[in-house]
Design an enzyme around this catalytic site. Structure first.
Site, short mmCIF file in Angstrom:
data_model
loop_
_atom_site.label_atom_id
_atom_site.label_comp_id
_atom_site.label_asym_id
_atom_site.label_seq_id
_atom_site.Cartn_x
_atom_site.Cartn_y
_atom_site.Cartn_z
N HIS A 54 -14.86 18.66 -10.34
CA HIS A 54 -15.08 20.01 -9.15
C HIS A 54 -14.53 19.61 -8.03
CE1 HIS A 54 -16.93 22.32 -12.50
NE2 HIS A 54 -17.65 21.17 -12.76
N ASN A 127 -20.15 27.47 -15.24
CA ASN A 127 -18.51 27.49 -15.17
C ASN A 127 -18.04 28.99 -15.46
OD1 ASN A 127 -18.00 24.84 -15.02
ND2 ASN A 127 -18.49 24.28 -17.00
N TYR A 348 -26.20 15.40 -11.08
CA TYR A 348 -25.89 16.11 -9.84
C TYR A 348 -26.49 15.42 -8.66
CZ TYR A 348 -22.96 19.46 -12.14
OH TYR A 348 -21.64 19.79 -12.79
#
Length: 496
Positions: A54, A127, A348
Site C-alpha cells: 500500500h 480493500n 500493522y
C-alpha cells in the site's frame, strides 16, 4: 534428492508453514507462534522507508453520518444516534507496487478509514474487494513476495531480456498454483473491477469479519460494505495502459480535483449481520477471508453515509504518515477469529513502529480528536509532546493516574481445544472454488470474455507448463466453461 527443511531464522525446523498456531480449532492466534511473528516482523522491515504494501496512496478528509438505527447490534457511541456526524480520514492505495508506480494498474485497492470518534480512533482497514488471496497470515509475506519486482533470474534460465526489477508472471502464477484458495480473488482481480476508473468509482469493503456487541452484551459478526454513490466504473486493460502513460497519478489527480471543485465523493455504508451463535454451523467458515457471505443469507443493512470534502494540506505529513491499525477498536466493536485479521492486529502497528517510530500516533492525522491519549508510554523516537513531566509513568499508582475501566470493548469469545497449528474447522461447503464459479457465472458475457483474455494474457507468459496446468485446473474446478475458455485462450497465445 531429499527436500531441504524450512527453518526459522534461529535454525529450528518449521513444522507448519500453512497454518498459524491458534487457541483450539478456529480460535484466536497465539503470540507464542515464533514462525508467524518472525515472518510478519521481518516482512514489515523489508523496505525503507516506504510502506512494504500500500505504498502508493491518496487521501482525503470528510465525515461519516449515521442514517439508520443499528443500536440493537452495537453500543458503540459514534453509531448511536441517527444524524450524528464523525470526522474521518480515508486513504486509498494500490497494494503491490512502489511509491513511484502508476495508479491505473491491475491491483487490489486499499480502502482504509479512520473514524475520529469521541471514544478514540476507530480504524477500518479494508480493500475494494470483499475477499483476498489467502486465508492465513503466515502465507501473506510469501504472497506479497510473489507480486513484488523480481530479483535477477537463476543462471540456468535463458531469457532474451532478463526480468530483473519487474513483476514476474512466473512468480505470481506459481504462488497461485500452490494456493487454490486464491481462485476467488484472482477472478475478482482479473475481471472488470481489477482496474477502477478512479477511487471515486469503486466500492470499499472491510473484507474481514468483525464483532459487534450491543448494550445487552449480545454478540454479532459483521461485514462492512461501502457502496459508491458515483456508480462503479472500471477501465479495460487498453484504457488503463493509455491513462497510465498520460498521467501516472491519474486517480490522485481525479480525487483531488473533484474535491477542490466541490464535487464531494460519497459512499453508503451497509453491513451484513450474523448472530454469533450461527457461525459455528454456517455452511462455510464465516471467518475465511477468501469467501463472501451470500446476501440471500445475510442481506445488506444500511448504516450511514461517508463523504469526502477536504483535501490534505501536506501530502507527506497526512497521507504518507497516516497510520491505520485494525486493532484500533472502540467500545462495541472488536475482532473475530478471522485468522488474517488476527495477523493484521500485530502486523500493522508493528509496521508503523518500524516505519514511523513508536510515537506514530502523535502526528495530527493519527492523533485522537476527542482528548489526548492517556497512557504511560514515554520517550522513544520523535517524542514531540510533553508526555507528563511530573506524572508517574507506571500503573497502578497513588497519584490519580489513568486507570483501567474493567469494561471490555467487545464480547468475550469462547475457545476450546489444544494449542497448535490447526487448519480451520471444516464446514459443509468449505471448498476453494464454488464462490469463484458463482462469481464467473454472475458476469455478463462480455465481462467473461474480458476476464478470460486478461487471465490468458498473463498466464501465457509463464515458462513452466506444470504451473500453467495447476492454475487451469483451479479455473476448471470453479466452472468447467471457465476453465475450458482460459485453457483455449492460453493455448492460442502460446502458439502465436
Amino acid at each position: 534428492m531429499s527436500q531441504r527443511v524450512l527453518t526459522t531464522e534461529s535454525g529450528a525446523p518449521v513444522a507448519d508453514n500453512q497454518n498459524s498456531a491458534s487457541a483450539g480449532i478456529g480460535g484466536p492466534l497465539l503470540l507464542q507462534d515464533q514462525h508467524l511473528i518472525e515472518k510478519l516482523a521481518r516482512f514489515n522491515r523489508e523496505r525503507i522507508p516506504e510502506r512494504v504494501v500500500h505504498a502508493r496512496g491518496s487521501g482525503a478528509y470528510g465525515y461519516f453520518e449515521v442514517t439508520d438505527d443499528v443500536t440493537g447490534f452495537t453500543h458503540t457511541d459514534f453509531l448511536s444516534t441517527v444524524g450524528r456526524r464523525t470526522e474521518v480520514f480515508l486513504r486509498f492505495s494500490t497494494v503491490a507496487d512502489s511509491l513511484g508506480g502508476a495508479d491505473a494498474v491491475r491491483d487490489p485497492r486499499g480502502f482504509a478509514v479512520k473514524f475520529y470518534t469521541e471514544e478514540g480512533n476507530y480504524d477500518l482497514v479494508g480493500n475494494n474487494t470483499p475477499v483476498f488471496f489467502v486465508k492465513d497470515p503466515i502465507k501473506f509475506p510469501d504472497f506479497i513476495h510473489s507480486r513484488k519486482r523480481d530479483p535477477p533470474p537463476l543462471p540456468e534460465r535463458a531469457w532474451e531480456v532478463p526480468p530483473s526489477g519487474r513483476q514476474e508472471p512466473d512468480s505470481v502464477w506459481d504462488f497461485w498454483a500452490h494456493s487454490p484458495e486464491a481462485t476467488h480473488q484472482v477472478t475478482w482481480l482479473m475481471g472488470d473491477r481489477g482496474i477502477p476508473a478512479s477511487y471515486r468509482h469503486m466500492n470499499g469493503y472491510g473484507s474481514h469479519t468483525y464483532q459487534w456487541t450491543n448494550a445487552e452484551g449480545e454478540a454479532f459478526f459483521v461485514k462492512y460494505h461501502f457502496k459508491t454513490n458515483q456508480g462503479v466504473r472500471s477501465l479495460s486493460a487498453e484504457q488503463a495502459a493509455e491513462l497510465a502513460g498520460k498521467d501516472p497519478n491519474s486517480h490522485q489527480t481525479d480525487l483531488f480535483q473533484a474535491i477542490e471543485r466541490g464535487v464531494h465523493p460519497s459512499w453508503t455504508l451497509y453491513v451484513q449481520i450474523m448472530p454469533a451463535a450461527e457461525a459455528a454451523d454456517y455452511r462455510f467458515n464465516s471467518f475465511d477471508l477468501t469467501k463472501v457471505w451470500p446476501h440471500r443469507d445475510h442481506p445488506l443493512r444500511r448504516v450511514g453515509r461517508l463523504v469526502l470534502d477536504r483535501n490534505p494540506d501536506n501530502v507527506f505529513a497526512e497521507v504518507e504518515q497516516a497510520a491505520f491499525s485494525p486493532n484500533n477498536f472502540v467500545p462495541g466493536i472488536g475482532p473475530s477469529p478471522d485468522k488474517m485479521l488476527q495477523g493484521r492486529l500485530f502486523a500493522y502497528p508493528d509496521a508503523h513502529r518500524y516505519r514511523l517510530g513508536v510515537n506514530h500516533t502523535l502526528p495530527a492525522v493519527n492523533a485522537p480528536r476527542a482528548a489526548t491519549a492517556r497512557n504511560y508510554g514515554r520517550d522513544g523516537l520523535m517524542a514531540v509532546n510533553r508526555q507528563g513531566r511530573y506524572a508517574k509513568n507506571y500503573e497502578p499508582n497513588s497519584y490519580d493516574g489513568p486507570a483501567e475501566t474493567g469494561r471490555p470493548l467487545s464480547a468475550p469469545l469462547a475457545v476450546t481445544g489444544h494449542k497448535g497449528a490447526h487448519e480451520a474447522p471444516p464446514h459443509t461447503k468449505d471448498d476453494d472454488f464454488s464462490q469463484a464459479g458463482e462469481l464467473y457465472r454472475l458476469m455478463p458475457a462480455e465481462e467473461r470474455r474480458r476476464l478470460v483474455a486478461n487471465i490468458a494474457g498473463s498466464l501465457s507468459q509463464v515458462s513452466r507448463d506444470d504451473v500453467i496446468e495447476k492454475n487451469l485446473a483451479h479455473f476448471h474446478a470453479a466452472d468447467p466453461e471457465y476453465g475450458r475458455r482460459v485453457a483455449e485462450a492460453v493455448r492460442d497465445l502460446r502458439e502465436d
